[in-house]
Motif scaffolding. Structure first.
Motif, mmCIF file in Angstrom:
data_model
loop_
_atom_site.group_PDB
_atom_site.id
_atom_site.type_symbol
_atom_site.label_atom_id
_atom_site.label_comp_id
_atom_site.label_asym_id
_atom_site.label_seq_id
_atom_site.Cartn_x
_atom_site.Cartn_y
_atom_site.Cartn_z
ATOM 1 N N ALA A 52 25.686 -33.029 76.776
ATOM 2 C CA ALA A 52 25.115 -32.479 75.548
ATOM 3 C C ALA A 52 23.940 -33.312 75.051
ATOM 4 N N VAL A 53 24.104 -34.634 75.019
ATOM 5 C CA VAL A 53 23.048 -35.489 74.474
ATOM 6 C C VAL A 53 21.840 -35.525 75.403
ATOM 7 N N GLN A 54 22.039 -35.320 76.700
ATOM 8 C CA GLN A 54 20.895 -35.272 77.607
ATOM 9 C C GLN A 54 20.001 -34.069 77.340
ATOM 10 N N MET A 55 20.489 -33.084 76.626
ATOM 11 C CA MET A 55 19.657 -31.943 76.252
ATOM 12 C C MET A 55 18.755 -32.254 75.071
ATOM 13 N N VAL A 60 8.673 -40.151 72.536
ATOM 14 C CA VAL A 60 8.493 -41.606 72.618
ATOM 15 C C VAL A 60 7.052 -42.004 72.363
ATOM 16 N N ALA A 61 6.121 -41.566 73.203
ATOM 17 C CA ALA A 61 4.714 -41.947 73.000
ATOM 18 C C ALA A 61 3.830 -41.116 73.922
ATOM 19 N N ALA A 62 2.606 -40.869 73.471
ATOM 20 C CA ALA A 62 1.564 -40.247 74.288
ATOM 21 C C ALA A 62 2.022 -38.958 74.963
ATOM 22 N N GLY A 63 2.631 -38.074 74.184
ATOM 23 C CA GLY A 63 3.051 -36.793 74.730
ATOM 24 C C GLY A 63 4.195 -36.878 75.715
ATOM 25 N N THR A 64 5.016 -37.910 75.609
ATOM 26 C CA THR A 64 6.135 -38.121 76.514
ATOM 27 C C THR A 64 7.437 -38.102 75.725
ATOM 28 N N SER A 65 8.492 -37.616 76.363
ATOM 29 C CA SER A 65 9.813 -37.623 75.723
ATOM 30 C C SER A 65 10.803 -38.358 76.615
ATOM 31 N N GLY A 66 11.976 -38.576 76.092
ATOM 32 C CA GLY A 66 13.036 -39.211 76.868
ATOM 33 C C GLY A 66 14.372 -38.643 76.449
ATOM 34 N N HIS A 67 15.382 -38.915 77.241
ATOM 35 C CA HIS A 67 16.739 -38.500 76.877
ATOM 36 C C HIS A 67 17.732 -39.533 77.386
ATOM 37 N N LEU A 68 18.927 -39.444 76.884
ATOM 38 C CA LEU A 68 19.987 -40.360 77.285
ATOM 39 C C LEU A 68 20.243 -40.259 78.793
ATOM 40 N N LEU A 69 20.453 -41.413 79.452
ATOM 41 C CA LEU A 69 20.936 -41.416 80.831
ATOM 42 C C LEU A 69 22.459 -41.466 80.842
ATOM 43 N N GLY A 70 23.043 -42.307 80.000
ATOM 44 C CA GLY A 70 24.478 -42.249 79.771
ATOM 45 C C GLY A 70 25.330 -43.232 80.539
ATOM 46 N N GLY A 71 24.753 -43.960 81.494
ATOM 47 C CA GLY A 71 25.558 -44.891 82.272
ATOM 48 C C GLY A 71 26.179 -45.982 81.425
ATOM 49 N N ALA A 72 25.394 -46.559 80.530
ATOM 50 C CA ALA A 72 25.908 -47.628 79.667
ATOM 51 C C ALA A 72 27.003 -47.099 78.753
ATOM 52 N N LEU A 73 26.766 -45.959 78.143
ATOM 53 C CA LEU A 73 27.747 -45.378 77.225
ATOM 54 C C LEU A 73 29.064 -45.112 77.935
#
Length: 354
Positions: A52-55, A60-73
């Protein structure tokens, strides 16, 4: 970080597939020691929550986005072996149903997003909790740092994979700088989400957080001149009150709301890998996804024209499928552990010893 088909050549993809398969096999055995009757269903929920959170791509910056990878969590909540399995289940569901991440690149993605992030994050986390004061706040702080470092680590490993098996001739130095740079920024978002989630669970149910299992100092007794751990006292809280059902229900509802509603407001900018690939030309040989004709491809439901309804319904279906698939895997692992320590096996062992 979902690598599509065509970025990495066939030999390198095959090698990473072997690595991923071996890691999953090892994790299936290791997860038996991490899962019990309370944490097995929660592991399936963790997989669904990560989906769900990866959706929820965040800018972040300069027309770029990011999402959770989730390994740490996943590693901190349910353990490193179970964490690898959680993220692997998510990647498998995304690749097959939603055409997100190539099928021939599944080994690349599991190696990168499930194995590297989990191993790096948990190693950093365990190192920090050993030197920080024994407290819930320390668990949260260690979660933040571990998640932050896991993302650029995965970006660096992808760059190494591309240096070995990339399908286009580009400057690896420039790709490495761009990948690590943008994923440090994405790592801040990853760290924030991870720390908030771990902190929330630790605050109400620290007994359900694998990384907080040593939070309480065991009483030690001196026996024969040596210090030994005293038997753990039974908690005064009734068993019914310690049931994880409430946490499971809240987590599932939260996952459904995030995927079914909040995801509509996620950033539409390309994620870190997509942006770097477009800027540096490493996407020239990208292949069409084998599941491009899936009724849920690109996180929408085919033939539903309303974007909000289509995306929300796809998200809800994804959470449902992931929690069912994940729970089935973890219950099977848990059942195998139970079989391994069953009374019959114990008596057989005792008889053999006699």
């Amino acid at each position: 970080m979902h690598v599509p088909d065509g970025f990495i050549d066939a030999p390198t993809s095959a090698v990473t597939g072997v690595v991923a398969a071996a890691a999953v096999a090892v994790s299936l055995r290791g997860a038996r020691r991490e899962l019990d009757e309370r944490t097995a269903p929660l592991a399936g929920l963790v997989a669904a929550f990560i989906f769900a959170v990866q959706m929820l791509n965040f800018p972040v910056a300069a027309g770029t986005s990011g999402h959770l990878l989730g390994g740490a969590l996943a590693a901190i909540l349910v353990g490193p072996y179970t964490g690898v399995l959680c993220v692997s289940v998510v990647l498998l569901m995304q690749g097959i149903l939603f055409a997100d991440g190539g099928l021939t690149a599944l080994g690349v993605n599991i190696t990168n997003m499930a194995i590297v992030t989990t191993v790096v994050a948990y190693a950093v986390f365990r190192g920090l909790v050993k030197v920080l004061p024994r407290s819930r706040r320390s668990v949260t702080v260690a979660s933040f740092v571990a998640a932050l470092l896991s993302v650029p680590a995965a970006a660096l490993v992808f760059t190494l994979m591309y240096a070995v098996g990339g399908t286009t001739d580009v400057s690896i130095d420039k790709v490495a700088g761009a990948m690590v740079g943008v994923h440090i920024l994405i790592g801040i978002g990853e760290a924030t989400i991870t720390a908030l989630t771990v902190g929330a669970v630790v605050a109400v149910r620290p007994d359900l957080v694998y990384g907080a299992r040593d939070l309480r100092q065991r009483l030690q007794l001196r026996v024969g001149g040596e210090l030994v751990d005293a038997p753990a006292a039974e908690p005064a809280v009734p068993v019914a009150a310690r049931s994880p059902r409430k946490v499971w229900a809240v987590g599932l509802v939260t996952s459904l709301v995030l995927a079914g509603f909040v995801s509509f407001y996620a950033s539409a900018n390309p994620d870190g890998l997509e942006k770097v690939a477009a800027d540096h030309g490493i996407d020239k040989k990208t292949e069409d996804h084998a599941a491009a004709d899936s009724p849920f491809a690109d996180y929408g439901v085919k033939d539903i024209t309303d974007a909000r309804l289509s995306g929300g319904l796809a998200g809800v279906i994804g959470v449902g499928v992931t929690v069912v698939a994940g729970s089935a895997v973890f219950w099977a692992v848990r059942r195998r552990r139970t079989d391994d320590v069953s009374p019959s096996s114990t008596s057989n062992t005792a008889g053999s010893s006699a």
